[in-house]
Write a protein that holds these residues in place. Structure first.
Motif, PDB file in Angstrom:
ATOM      1  N   ILE A 363      98.149  69.943  11.379  1.00  0.00           N
ATOM      2  CA  ILE A 363      97.626  71.169  11.977  1.00  0.00           C
ATOM      3  C   ILE A 363      96.876  70.779  13.238  1.00  0.00           C
ATOM      4  O   ILE A 363      96.467  69.629  13.406  1.00  0.00           O
ATOM      5  N   LYS A 364      96.705  71.757  14.134  1.00  0.00           N
ATOM      6  CA  LYS A 364      96.049  71.460  15.406  1.00  0.00           C
ATOM      7  C   LYS A 364      94.995  72.511  15.715  1.00  0.00           C
ATOM      8  O   LYS A 364      95.007  73.630  15.174  1.00  0.00           O
ATOM      9  N   ARG A 365      94.076  72.144  16.598  1.00  0.00           N
ATOM     10  CA  ARG A 365      93.090  73.075  17.121  1.00  0.00           C
ATOM     11  C   ARG A 365      92.760  72.645  18.542  1.00  0.00           C
ATOM     12  O   ARG A 365      93.024  71.523  18.947  1.00  0.00           O
ATOM     13  N   GLY A 366      92.153  73.553  19.283  1.00  0.00           N
ATOM     14  CA  GLY A 366      91.782  73.218  20.652  1.00  0.00           C
ATOM     15  C   GLY A 366      92.070  74.355  21.604  1.00  0.00           C
ATOM     16  O   GLY A 366      92.518  75.423  21.180  1.00  0.00           O
ATOM     17  N   PRO A 367      91.849  74.158  22.908  1.00  0.00           N
ATOM     18  CA  PRO A 367      91.541  72.876  23.552  1.00  0.00           C
ATOM     19  C   PRO A 367      90.065  72.481  23.393  1.00  0.00           C
ATOM     20  O   PRO A 367      89.242  73.337  23.128  1.00  0.00           O
ATOM     21  N   PRO A 368      89.806  71.172  23.592  1.00  0.00           N
ATOM     22  CA  PRO A 368      90.772  70.077  23.731  1.00  0.00           C
ATOM     23  C   PRO A 368      91.547  69.886  22.425  1.00  0.00           C
ATOM     24  O   PRO A 368      91.015  70.103  21.336  1.00  0.00           O
ATOM     25  N   MET A 369      92.815  69.501  22.559  1.00  0.00           N
ATOM     26  CA  MET A 369      93.689  69.434  21.412  1.00  0.00           C
ATOM     27  C   MET A 369      93.276  68.321  20.459  1.00  0.00           C
ATOM     28  O   MET A 369      93.014  67.186  20.862  1.00  0.00           O
ATOM     29  N   GLU A 370      93.224  68.673  19.164  1.00  0.00           N
ATOM     30  CA  GLU A 370      92.961  67.715  18.098  1.00  0.00           C
ATOM     31  C   GLU A 370      93.928  67.987  16.952  1.00  0.00           C
ATOM     32  O   GLU A 370      94.393  69.124  16.769  1.00  0.00           O
TER      33      GLU A 370
END
Length: 442
Positions: A363-370
């Motif tokens: 899974i991802k979140r951001g920005p900044p992308m993690e």
């Protein structure tokens, strides 16, 4: 004299081998009858091969019903390695099965006295190198090497091959090492998006498709197009999900991205192909033609392009190839081959990287992308070209192109190529003999 298993494998390693196998030979495993390597195509995941040629076998009763995959094959003894330039794998798709052939021809130092025998108890040891060489050593029944092999008990086996390690014991627990490494990555929770850069150093990566790059950087893997698996013999693939509860993949898995090898696409060029079968951009972008859609074997022709996906030279009832010179085809309504991917070319693409694969949700979140990586992973083991073809014939694998031609009315139109064969993540069971879901945190 090479009289211990450890000495043999270390000698192979000194010549570049990194993977080691043994094949216990049956009486009919000899130079006349060829060496049987299994009743499927799994040997192609073990032995690195080069060019694949079609062939005909008069004894088989029909032409163009087999192929030969050439090997960079060397016999090894205490004096060094000696090339066997005619060594090759013979593929019999009607059965299907794979046999090793030509390993004595034009090879002066080959162990002819052993490989011409018709007796049980002989053993063929093999080592493979990252640059595609196969190193071989054969022994007679009752040899010290065979006795030491038998003393290992029940080492891991892949198809007809016994897996060995350089310290003369069964292969180490690469599964355990892989899971331990992924467990440590999962424990980090959110990881800043990055990718491996020049010199093996990780650098920030700002685009939104960094899930795979970030995982590779954590594993110390540099992006590459080589045939070798990524990590400890495992191909590592991450896939995006919305949450770690459902772990439902957002996108299908891209298996292959080969360019056509025949048909109008290859013979007359991609521009001619798109002008003939493409359609105006459906978002209204001017001066542009697209060729897209989903193409499955057995489905009617696409309404926008007028072509359908079909397997030429394939027996749909028996699910086997009948003509290795044919292949996967896009056919127009009048039967014209718009594009063909020859079986031999696809077979060359379907290589060792598919033998052992681990799939990790992210899974991802951001920005900044993690990115964060799930503790539930899938270990997929054992595949071959026969399984690929059956999944294709059933419509589970499909063609999903993204071709376009821009500036179509200008003197210099610009074409974009993207041919890809894909499968839904939920259909991966069609491609592997064994799929194991396991949690990294018990």
């Amino acid at each position: 004299m090479i009289d211990t298993l450890e000495k043999l494998l270390r000698t192979m390693a000194a010549h570049g081998a990194t993977k080691f196998y043994a094949k216990k030979l049956a009486s009919n495993d000899n130079s006349k009858n060829q060496v049987y390597l299994g009743g499927d195509y799994s040997a192609l995941n073990i032995l690195p091969f080069g060019k694949v040629d079609t062939d005909s076998d008069s004894k088989a009763g029909s032409k163009r019903d087999r192929a030969k995959a050439w090997l960079s094959f060397y016999w090894l003894d205490e004096n060094g390695i000696h090339e066997a330039p005619e060594a090759k794998l013979i593929l019999y798709p009607k059965y299907p099965e794979v046999r090793l052939s030509g390993f004595l021809k034009r090879s002066e130092m080959a162990p002819s006295a052993i490989m011409r025998q018709r007796c049980d108890g002989r053993t063929l040891f093999l080592g493979t190198t990252p640059n595609g060489r196969v190193l071989a050593h054969a022994v007679m029944p009752g040899s010290a090497l065979r006795s030491q092999l038998d003393a290992l008990g029940s080492p891991p086996q892949e198809g007809v091959f016994i897996e060995l390690s350089v310290d003369a014991r069964a292969v180490g627990d690469t599964r355990g090492q892989l899971l331990a490494t992924l467990r440590a990555i999962h424990a980090k929770s959110w990881i800043a998006s990055r990718r491996m850069g020049p010199g093996g150093l990780a650098v920030p990566y700002v685009a939104a498709n960094g899930g795979g790059y970030t995982l590779e950087a954590e594993l110390g893997i540099s992006p590459n197009g080589y045939a070798e698996p990524d990590f400890l013999g495992w191909e590592v693939k991450q896939y995006a999900v919305n949450d770690f509860i459902s772990n439902i993949a957002q996108n299908p898995v891209t298996l292959l991205t080969p360019e056509p090898t025949a048909g109008i696409y290859r013979d007359e060029g991609v521009e001619v192909f798109i002008r003939r079968f493409g359609y105006p951009d459906q978002r209204g972008r001017a001066d542009r033609l697209n060729f897209g859609g989903i193409y499955k074997v057995g489905a009617p022709a696409n309404a926008n392009t007028g072509v359908r996906l079909h397997l030429l030279g394939f027996d749909y009832e028996k699910k086997v190839i009948t003509d290795m010179t044919q292949g996967i085809a896009l056919l127009s309504n009048d039967g014209t081959p718009a594009a063909i991917w020859n079986f031999t070319g696809i077979l060359e693409h379907w290589n060792r990287k598919h033998a052992k694969t681990v799939y990790i949700p992210s899974i991802k979140r951001g920005p900044p992308m993690e990115y964060a990586y799930s503790d539930l992973v899938q270990l997929c083991v054992g595949t071959d070209f026969d399984m690929f073809l059956k999944a294709l014939a059933a419509g589970a694998i499909y063609y999903d192109p993204g071709l376009k031609l821009e500036n179509i009315n200008s003197p210099r139109p610009r074409a974009k190529r993207r041919s890809q064969f894909r499968i839904r993540h939920s259909d991966l069971n069609r491609l592997y003999h064994q799929i194991e879901e396991t949690r990294l945190i018990p």
